[in-house]
Design an enzyme around this catalytic site. Structure first.
Site, PDB file in Angstrom:
ATOM      1  N   ARG A  72     -69.307  27.172 -24.692  1.00  0.00           N
ATOM      2  CA  ARG A  72     -69.936  26.652 -25.899  1.00  0.00           C
ATOM      3  C   ARG A  72     -70.409  27.865 -26.701  1.00  0.00           C
ATOM      4  O   ARG A  72     -70.635  28.941 -26.148  1.00  0.00           O
ATOM      5  CB  ARG A  72     -71.145  25.774 -25.572  1.00  0.00           C
ATOM      6  N   LYS A  96     -76.611  23.840 -20.936  1.00  0.00           N
ATOM      7  CA  LYS A  96     -77.589  22.858 -21.396  1.00  0.00           C
ATOM      8  C   LYS A  96     -78.484  22.387 -20.250  1.00  0.00           C
ATOM      9  O   LYS A  96     -78.031  22.280 -19.112  1.00  0.00           O
ATOM     10  CB  LYS A  96     -76.869  21.645 -21.991  1.00  0.00           C
ATOM     11  N   HIS A 164     -66.266  25.355 -31.125  1.00  0.00           N
ATOM     12  CA  HIS A 164     -66.188  24.302 -30.115  1.00  0.00           C
ATOM     13  C   HIS A 164     -64.750  23.810 -29.909  1.00  0.00           C
ATOM     14  O   HIS A 164     -64.427  23.278 -28.844  1.00  0.00           O
ATOM     15  CB  HIS A 164     -67.100  23.132 -30.496  1.00  0.00           C
ATOM     16  N   ARG A 167     -63.243  25.404 -26.955  1.00  0.00           N
ATOM     17  CA  ARG A 167     -63.679  24.790 -25.689  1.00  0.00           C
ATOM     18  C   ARG A 167     -62.852  23.537 -25.399  1.00  0.00           C
ATOM     19  O   ARG A 167     -62.403  23.318 -24.272  1.00  0.00           O
ATOM     20  CB  ARG A 167     -65.165  24.450 -25.776  1.00  0.00           C
ATOM     21  N   HIS A 190     -70.075  20.530 -16.703  1.00  0.00           N
ATOM     22  CA  HIS A 190     -70.448  19.134 -16.921  1.00  0.00           C
ATOM     23  C   HIS A 190     -71.104  18.566 -15.673  1.00  0.00           C
ATOM     24  O   HIS A 190     -70.541  18.665 -14.576  1.00  0.00           O
ATOM     25  CB  HIS A 190     -69.216  18.282 -17.249  1.00  0.00           C
ATOM     26  N   TYR A 199     -61.419  14.358 -21.859  1.00  0.00           N
ATOM     27  CA  TYR A 199     -60.342  15.320 -22.075  1.00  0.00           C
ATOM     28  C   TYR A 199     -59.036  14.847 -21.456  1.00  0.00           C
ATOM     29  O   TYR A 199     -57.960  15.210 -21.907  1.00  0.00           O
ATOM     30  CB  TYR A 199     -60.722  16.683 -21.496  1.00  0.00           C
TER      31      TYR A 199
END
Length: 221
Positions: A72, A96, A164, A167, A190, A199
């Protein structure tokens, strides 16, 4: 439109008290379908990286971090030298929600990182320090501008390129090449497999389009 109608009728019942029972109480509002991540083709990524290689070293390194590692922009800008381990060729990523994980760095990206560090005398601290203030990292806006500038030079539509998007392309191309989804999930950091599964839809869509385009029987009856 249905949700707006339900809210309006609820207003008539609870606030205005014009009617006693909402005729729309049993109407269900369907959730808006999430748009699929946008990915560019491998050929377009190659064109972008080749173009970056013809110009500034920092452009090369940033694109290789974004696409080569699936970063990211928030993981690219504030990265520190101390997060890298050059011997096993790994990098610690702070994502994150204070989540941390370790990813491998392939040689191609590592070479650019070492070249950039040597050229700019960087031995510790921010890997991408701000040009104006070395005590802070490069801004996200600067990385965004670099991706757009490289796209304009490469002939790839700048509208289709953003930090992004690299990514998204990283994940889509990995899945297209046969990489296990669980590994892609780990590479992207994730916590939930549902986030990665989107995806797979993109990858499947790409496969279907390619199949229809190139298979000899796809255009015959």
């Amino acid at each position: 439109m249905l949700c707006a109608l339900k809210s309006f009728v609820k207003f008539l019942v609870e606030i205005e008290r014009v009617i006693q029972v909402s005729p729309a109480a049993q109407v269900k509002c369907g959730e808006k379908e999430k748009s699929l991540p946008k990915a560019i083709s491998e050929a377009e990524v190659t064109a972008l990286i080749d173009t970056a290689s013809e110009h500034r070293l920092i452009d090369q390194m940033i694109l290789k971090l974004l696409y080569g590692l699936g970063f990211r922009v928030s993981e690219t800008a504030p990265n520190q030298v101390e997060n890298m381990d050059f011997e096993p060729k790994t990098i610690r990523i702070e994502g994150k929600g204070d989540v941390e994980w370790i990813n491998p760095i392939h040689d191609n990206t590592l070479i650019r990182i070492k070249m950039f560090m040597k050229k700019n005398g960087i031995t510790s601290g921010w890997l991408l320090p701000s040009k104006l203030d070395k005590t802070v990292p490069m801004s996200r806006e600067s990385i965004y501008k670099i991706s757009k500038r490289v796209a304009a030079r490469s002939g790839v539509d700048p509208k289709s390129v953003s930090p992004h998007v690299f990514r998204h392309s990283f994940a889509t191309h990995m899945l297209d090449a046969g990489c296990d989804m669980a590994l892609v999930q780990e590479y992207l950091g994730h916590a939930d497999t549902a986030t990665t599964k989107i995806y797979a839809k993109v990858s499947q869509k790409n496969k279907q389009e390619t199949f229809r385009k190139f298979h000899p029987l796809a255009t015959t009856i």
